[in-house]
Design a protein around this motif. Structure first.
Motif, mmCIF file in Angstrom:
data_model
loop_
_atom_site.group_PDB
_atom_site.id
_atom_site.type_symbol
_atom_site.label_atom_id
_atom_site.label_comp_id
_atom_site.label_asym_id
_atom_site.label_seq_id
_atom_site.Cartn_x
_atom_site.Cartn_y
_atom_site.Cartn_z
ATOM 1 N N MET A 1 0.914 -1.357 0.086
ATOM 2 C CA MET A 1 0.027 0.010 -0.042
ATOM 3 C C MET A 1 0.939 1.228 0.050
ATOM 4 O O MET A 1 2.035 1.255 0.592
ATOM 5 C CB MET A 1 -0.927 0.160 1.200
ATOM 6 C CG MET A 1 -2.377 0.540 1.103
ATOM 7 S SD MET A 1 -3.208 0.409 2.312
ATOM 8 C CE MET A 1 -3.333 1.992 2.847
ATOM 9 N N THR A 2 0.156 2.205 -0.705
ATOM 10 C CA THR A 2 1.187 3.526 -0.844
ATOM 11 C C THR A 2 1.259 4.135 0.408
ATOM 12 O O THR A 2 -0.020 4.432 1.165
ATOM 13 C CB THR A 2 0.722 4.515 -1.811
ATOM 14 O OG1 THR A 2 0.323 3.640 -2.907
ATOM 15 C CG2 THR A 2 1.755 5.528 -2.332
ATOM 16 N N ASP A 3 2.216 4.778 1.152
ATOM 17 C CA ASP A 3 2.132 5.661 2.467
ATOM 18 C C ASP A 3 2.597 6.906 2.143
ATOM 19 O O ASP A 3 3.503 7.249 1.591
ATOM 20 C CB ASP A 3 3.512 4.879 3.153
ATOM 21 C CG ASP A 3 3.410 5.172 4.512
ATOM 22 O OD1 ASP A 3 3.207 6.482 4.858
ATOM 23 O OD2 ASP A 3 3.507 4.457 5.373
ATOM 24 N N ALA A 4 1.590 7.738 2.723
ATOM 25 C CA ALA A 4 1.907 9.100 2.422
ATOM 26 C C ALA A 4 3.132 9.722 2.951
ATOM 27 O O ALA A 4 3.447 10.750 2.850
ATOM 28 C CB ALA A 4 0.533 10.004 3.133
ATOM 29 N N ARG A 5 3.786 8.798 3.858
ATOM 30 C CA ARG A 5 5.172 9.493 4.338
ATOM 31 C C ARG A 5 6.193 9.277 3.350
ATOM 32 O O ARG A 5 7.490 9.830 3.433
ATOM 33 C CB ARG A 5 5.575 8.489 5.490
ATOM 34 C CG ARG A 5 4.772 9.132 6.650
ATOM 35 C CD ARG A 5 4.998 8.171 8.049
ATOM 36 N NE ARG A 5 4.274 7.060 7.535
ATOM 37 C CZ ARG A 5 3.991 6.120 8.721
ATOM 38 N NH1 ARG A 5 4.272 6.547 9.919
ATOM 39 N NH2 ARG A 5 3.285 4.872 8.494
ATOM 40 N N THR A 6 6.167 8.611 2.021
ATOM 41 C CA THR A 6 7.083 8.435 1.221
ATOM 42 C C THR A 6 6.471 8.792 -0.213
ATOM 43 O O THR A 6 7.193 9.018 -1.115
ATOM 44 C CB THR A 6 7.544 7.091 0.958
ATOM 45 O OG1 THR A 6 6.340 5.988 0.884
ATOM 46 C CG2 THR A 6 8.251 6.466 2.306
ATOM 47 N N ALA A 7 5.109 9.135 -0.189
ATOM 48 C CA ALA A 7 4.562 9.091 -1.861
ATOM 49 C C ALA A 7 3.388 9.841 -1.515
ATOM 50 O O ALA A 7 2.639 9.972 -0.419
ATOM 51 C CB ALA A 7 4.472 8.186 -2.575
ATOM 52 N N TRP A 8 2.713 10.573 -2.830
ATOM 53 C CA TRP A 8 1.316 11.108 -2.545
ATOM 54 C C TRP A 8 0.349 10.161 -2.644
ATOM 55 O O TRP A 8 0.432 9.029 -3.346
ATOM 56 C CB TRP A 8 1.010 11.844 -3.880
ATOM 57 C CG TRP A 8 2.009 13.182 -3.950
ATOM 58 C CD1 TRP A 8 3.129 13.069 -4.821
ATOM 59 C CD2 TRP A 8 1.828 14.337 -3.186
ATOM 60 N NE1 TRP A 8 3.475 14.733 -4.738
ATOM 61 C CE2 TRP A 8 2.754 15.201 -3.647
ATOM 62 C CE3 TRP A 8 1.018 14.671 -2.237
ATOM 63 C CZ2 TRP A 8 3.229 16.383 -3.219
ATOM 64 C CZ3 TRP A 8 1.029 16.156 -1.879
ATOM 65 C CH2 TRP A 8 2.102 16.944 -2.323
ATOM 66 N N VAL A 9 -0.579 10.171 -1.637
ATOM 67 C CA VAL A 9 -1.738 9.246 -1.930
ATOM 68 C C VAL A 9 -3.017 9.864 -2.068
ATOM 69 O O VAL A 9 -3.235 11.050 -1.459
ATOM 70 C CB VAL A 9 -1.857 8.678 -0.160
ATOM 71 C CG1 VAL A 9 -3.079 7.891 0.026
ATOM 72 C CG2 VAL A 9 -0.505 8.014 -0.005
ATOM 73 N N GLU A 10 -3.868 9.319 -2.850
ATOM 74 C CA GLU A 10 -5.081 9.962 -3.420
ATOM 75 C C GLU A 10 -6.097 9.515 -2.375
ATOM 76 O O GLU A 10 -6.606 8.645 -2.270
ATOM 77 C CB GLU A 10 -5.338 9.588 -4.790
ATOM 78 C CG GLU A 10 -6.581 10.354 -5.316
ATOM 79 C CD GLU A 10 -6.702 10.052 -6.611
ATOM 80 O OE1 GLU A 10 -6.140 9.079 -7.188
ATOM 81 O OE2 GLU A 10 -7.637 10.842 -7.437
ATOM 82 N N VAL A 11 -6.402 10.380 -1.390
ATOM 83 C CA VAL A 11 -7.265 10.231 -0.186
ATOM 84 C C VAL A 11 -8.654 10.340 -0.610
ATOM 85 O O VAL A 11 -9.684 9.970 -0.036
ATOM 86 C CB VAL A 11 -6.857 11.177 0.959
ATOM 87 C CG1 VAL A 11 -5.587 10.584 1.341
ATOM 88 C CG2 VAL A 11 -7.308 12.578 0.553
#
Ligand SMILES: [Zn+2]
Length: 286
Positions: A1-11
């Protein structure tokens, strides 16, 4: 899962969160057909330059709007990166009337002077960041609310719902994505931050006003931490109400300020509540 601490996350639909060190501060981007809206700009021009580069991972569209959720340095000291001469044409900046007044008064604010000194003493890196610091105060003042169309009818509603973390917190509602950007009215990765400019007695009611805008599936983006949901916000609201209630009863019972912290039963780490009690007592005595 993408993590907003390392990449943009589309919330939410075309709403992107990223969490940045230092301070795990949130930057949110709302993309519209006319360009990008950036919400909060990190702690320095150097950090904002990195942010600008990383915006390209979302879109090559220009940054047309910058909104500051409140006046604290970790949310506003990157602003000038999106203004002339660093960005031409510049973005249009928005902030609440209270946050604009606080930024204008920052040079005369003893708390701000202390903070700058403390940061400069922290590291060579901070000294360099402070040396190039150029504050950019939003020129568009939001009083109670303002709606902005990002193109093709995509509207972002800026709302000042009440006092809490500061007196000028702006909440941004993106109704077509069912997302609320909360600034530091909401924290997920740490306890809510009560500073010398906080309003502990009002904070819970302000979260109630935000919850009134939400539905069962609404996503809430905090000023620090991961995007969360209605039940998390309701729990934080209850804990903030408990802090306020405890302050009220201790004050009514005549418990002196320096005893209150030891005496009360608190939902948060006592070390984080010094200003909360001080401010609540000040407002209760007024
Ligand atoms: Zn803050």
């Amino acid at each position: 899962m993408t993590d907003a601490r390392t990449a943009w996350v589309e919330v939410g639909d075309r709403v992107f969160q990223r969490r940045y060190d230092p301070y795990d501060v949130t930057v949110t981007v709302v993309a519209g057909t006319d360009g990008l809206m950036v919400v909060d700009t990190r702690c320095s021009l150097a950090e904002a330059r990195e942010l600008r580069e990383q915006l390209r991972q979302i879109s090559s569209a220009p940054v047309r709007w910058v909104v500051n959720t409140h006046d604290h340095f970790d949310h506003v000291w990157g602003n000038a990166e999106f203004a002339a001469p660093r960005q031409v044409p510049p973005a249009r900046f928005f902030g609440s009337a209270q946050m604009v007044a606080a930024m204008r008064g920052a040079d005369d604010d003893p708390d701000m002077m202390r903070l700058r000194k403390a940061l400069a003493a922290e590291s060579e890196e901070w000294r360099a960041k402070l040396a190039e610091l150029e504050e950019h105060v939003p020129e568009n003042v939001v009083r109670d609310g303002h709606d902005l169309d990002l193109g093709d009818g995509r509207v972002v509603r800026m709302r000042r719902l009440g006092r809490g973390h500061t007196d000028g917190d702006l909440v941004l509602h993106v109704p077509d994505a069912d997302v609320l950007l909360m600034g530091d009215l909401l924290e997920e990765s740490g306890d809510p931050a009560f500073g010398p400019d906080s309003f502990p007695l009002d904070w819970a009611a302000t979260l109630d006003a935000a919850l009134a805008l939400a539905g069962p599936g609404t996503r809430f983006v905090p000023g620090h931490g991961a995007t969360t949901d209605t039940s998390f916000v309701a729990a934080q609201r209850d804990a903030l109400a408990a802090v306020a209630d405890t302050c009220r009863s201790l004050h009514a019972a005549g418990v002196p300020l320096d005893e209150a912290l030891k005496t009360g039963d608190w939902p948060y780490d006592r070390e984080h509540l010094r200003h909360a009690i001080k401010r609540a007592y000040l407002h209760l005595s007024a």
